[in-house]
Design a protein around this motif. Structure first.
Motif, PDB file in Angstrom:
ATOM      1  N   HIS A   1       3.792   7.957  -0.467  1.00 32.75           N
ATOM      2  CA  HIS A   1       4.175   7.591   0.903  1.00 32.75           C
ATOM      3  C   HIS A   1       4.977   6.292   0.905  1.00 32.75           C
ATOM      4  O   HIS A   1       4.544   5.268   0.365  1.00 32.75           O
ATOM      5  N   PHE A   2       6.175   6.351   1.506  1.00 33.53           N
ATOM      6  CA  PHE A   2       7.058   5.196   1.598  1.00 33.53           C
ATOM      7  C   PHE A   2       6.811   4.510   2.950  1.00 33.53           C
ATOM      8  O   PHE A   2       7.117   5.067   4.004  1.00 33.53           O
ATOM      9  N   LEU A   3       6.275   3.305   2.909  1.00 31.80           N
ATOM     10  CA  LEU A   3       5.911   2.601   4.141  1.00 31.80           C
ATOM     11  C   LEU A   3       6.981   1.644   4.627  1.00 31.80           C
ATOM     12  O   LEU A   3       6.850   1.075   5.709  1.00 31.80           O
ATOM     13  N   GLY A   4       8.039   1.424   3.816  1.00 27.71           N
ATOM     14  CA  GLY A   4       9.115   0.526   4.230  1.00 27.71           C
ATOM     15  C   GLY A   4       8.682  -0.933   4.233  1.00 27.71           C
ATOM     16  O   GLY A   4       7.654  -1.301   3.671  1.00 27.71           O
ATOM     17  N   PHE A   5       9.482  -1.777   4.879  1.00 28.58           N
ATOM     18  CA  PHE A   5       9.133  -3.193   4.987  1.00 28.58           C
ATOM     19  C   PHE A   5       7.984  -3.352   5.972  1.00 28.58           C
ATOM     20  O   PHE A   5       8.010  -2.790   7.066  1.00 28.58           O
ATOM     21  N   ARG A   6       6.979  -4.120   5.581  1.00 27.18           N
ATOM     22  CA  ARG A   6       5.802  -4.304   6.435  1.00 27.18           C
ATOM     23  C   ARG A   6       5.471  -5.788   6.563  1.00 27.18           C
ATOM     24  O   ARG A   6       5.612  -6.555   5.611  1.00 27.18           O
ATOM     25  N   ARG A   7       4.984  -6.158   7.726  1.00 23.88           N
ATOM     26  CA  ARG A   7       4.518  -7.531   7.952  1.00 23.88           C
ATOM     27  C   ARG A   7       2.994  -7.633   7.839  1.00 23.88           C
ATOM     28  O   ARG A   7       2.424  -8.688   8.089  1.00 23.88           O
ATOM     29  N   ASP A   8       2.354  -6.517   7.468  1.00 16.76           N
ATOM     30  CA  ASP A   8       0.892  -6.490   7.360  1.00 16.76           C
ATOM     31  C   ASP A   8       0.453  -6.179   5.934  1.00 16.76           C
ATOM     32  O   ASP A   8      -0.542  -5.494   5.702  1.00 16.76           O
ATOM     33  N   VAL A   9       1.192  -6.698   4.953  1.00 19.87           N
ATOM     34  CA  VAL A   9       0.907  -6.418   3.546  1.00 19.87           C
ATOM     35  C   VAL A   9      -0.525  -6.800   3.194  1.00 19.87           C
ATOM     36  O   VAL A   9      -1.210  -6.082   2.450  1.00 19.87           O
ATOM     37  N   GLU A  10      -0.992  -7.931   3.728  1.00 22.67           N
ATOM     38  CA  GLU A  10      -2.356  -8.381   3.414  1.00 22.67           C
ATOM     39  C   GLU A  10      -3.392  -7.342   3.837  1.00 22.67           C
ATOM     40  O   GLU A  10      -4.348  -7.076   3.101  1.00 22.67           O
ATOM     41  N   ARG A  11      -3.204  -6.752   5.002  1.00 18.93           N
ATOM     42  CA  ARG A  11      -4.156  -5.745   5.482  1.00 18.93           C
ATOM     43  C   ARG A  11      -4.098  -4.468   4.640  1.00 18.93           C
ATOM     44  O   ARG A  11      -5.123  -3.851   4.358  1.00 18.93           O
TER      45      ARG A  11
END
Length: 287
Positions: free
Chosen positions: A259-269
Motif C-alpha cells: 500500500h502506497f500512502l504517499g507523503f504523510r504528516r502523521d508518520v509517528e502515528r
C-alpha cells in the motif's frame, strides 16, 4: 546572531525535514535570528509549517518548476540575497545549493560571515565520475566548515575529496537528532484505518522514505512474495520513482498487500501502529 539556511526546496526528504524541525528550535534561542532561503518553492511540503512557526522564508523561484534549482543564474540571486543582510552564518544543504552558494561567495565583497555546509549522504552521482573530483574539491574549499551527519558520511566524503591535512580540520561530525516526544506521545491508529485491505489481525511492515535511487524499495517489495498472505507492506513517501515501484507491485500481483500512502504528516502515528519498521536502502547518510 543572524543565521541563514539555504536548501533546494522543502520536499519530503530527510535533509528537508531536518531543516524544517531545526529552525524553530534555533529561533527559540535568545539573540538568534534564523531565516531560510529556498532555490524553489516547488514540492515544498514543509513550507507552511515553517511559516506558522514564524520563520522568514524567501524563495528565489516560485511556481512548480522543480528544475529551476539547476539554473546557474541562482548564483547571482543568492549573492544578492546574502548581501541584503549582515549574516553571521550561512548554512547550506544539498546539491546544487552547495555549488551555487559557494560560487556566490566569490561575488560578495563583504565576506564577514562563516560559510557552512552539511553533507547528508554517503554517496551521490557525482562520485561515480572522476572529473567531478577537482570540481568538488574547489567547491568544498570555499566552505569554512563541512559537517557530516554520521562517521560513515564523513569517511566517504574524505575518501572522495582527499583533502590536504590542513584542509581536513574543517570537517566535523554532528549526528542528526529527532524529537523523541513526537514518537513517545503518538497515538497509534486502529490498523483498519491504514487501508481497506488491512484488519487488526494483519501483520504490517512499514518503510518511510522517498522513492529515489538511494532507497531500495524494490528489494523490500520482492521480499513480500516470500512472506505469508497476512503480511502487508506500507510505503510512506513520494518521489520520482514511485510510479516505477507501483508498476512493480502490479507485475508481482501484490496490489492488495503493498500500500502506497504517499507523503504523510502523521508518520509517528503510523510507526506506532505497525509491527515492523524497515529501511531498505542502496546508500544512506545516517543508516
Amino acid at each position: 546572531m543572524r543565521i541563514l539556511h539555504v536548501i533546494n526546496n522543502l520536499g519530503s526528504g530527510g535533509a528537508e525535514r531536518l531543516v524544517a524541525e531545526s529552525l524553530p528550535l534555533m529561533k527559540a534561542y535568545p539573540g538568534v535570528e534564523v531565516e531560510l532561503l529556498l532555490l524553489t518553492e516547488a514540492n515544498s511540503v514543509f513550507l507552511e509549517g515553517l511559516k506558522k512557526e514564524g520563520i522568514k522564508v524567501t524563495s528565489l523561484n516560485s511556481g512548480k518548476n522543480i528544475y529551476s534549482i539547476y539554473n546557474p543564474l541562482n548564483i547571482l540571486k543568492i549573492a544578492k540575497e546574502i548581501t541584503k543582510k549582515s549574516y553571521d552564518i550561512v548554512h547550506v544543504h544539498l546539491f546544487p545549493a552547495q555549488y551555487w552558494v559557494a560560487l556566490a561567495k566569490i561575488f560578495i565583497k563583504s565576506r564577514d560571515f562563516k560559510l557552512l555546509t552539511t553533507e547528508h549522504s554517503t554517496n551521490n552521482r557525482r562520485r561515480g565520475k572522476f572529473y567531478f573530483r577537482p570540481i568538488d574539491r574547489f567547491i568544498y574549499s570555499l566552505y569554512d566548515c563541512i559537517i557530516s551527519i554520521s562517521p560513515s558520511t564523513q569517511e566517504n566524503l574524505l575518501i572522495w575529496l582527499k583533502p590536504a591535512t590542513e584542509e581536513s580540520k574543517k570537517y566535523r561530525i554532528i549526528e542528526n537528532g529527532i524529537n523523541l516526544d513526537n514518537f513517545c506521545n503518538a497515538i497509534p491508529y486502529d490498523k483498519r484505518e491504514l487501508s481497506q485491505f488491512i484488519t487488526n489481525e494483519t501483520r504490517t511492515i512499514c518503510m518511510v522514505g522517498r522513492f529515489t535511487e538511494a532507497k531500495d524499495h524494490a528489494t523490500l517489495i520482492q521480499a513480500m512474495q516470500r512472506l505469508p498472505e497476512h503480511v502487508h507492506l506500507l510505503l510512506v513517501g513520494e518521489g520520482p520513482l514511485r510510479q516505477e515501484k507501483e508498476k512493480l507491485v502490479v507485475e508481482m500481483g501484490l496490489g492488495k498487500r503493498v500500500h502506497f500512502l504517499g507523503f504523510r504528516r502523521d508518520v509517528e502515528r503510523i510507526i506506532k501502529t505497525v509491527d515492523v519498521v524497515v529501511l531498505s536502502s542502496n546508500w544512506e547518510g545516517l543508516p
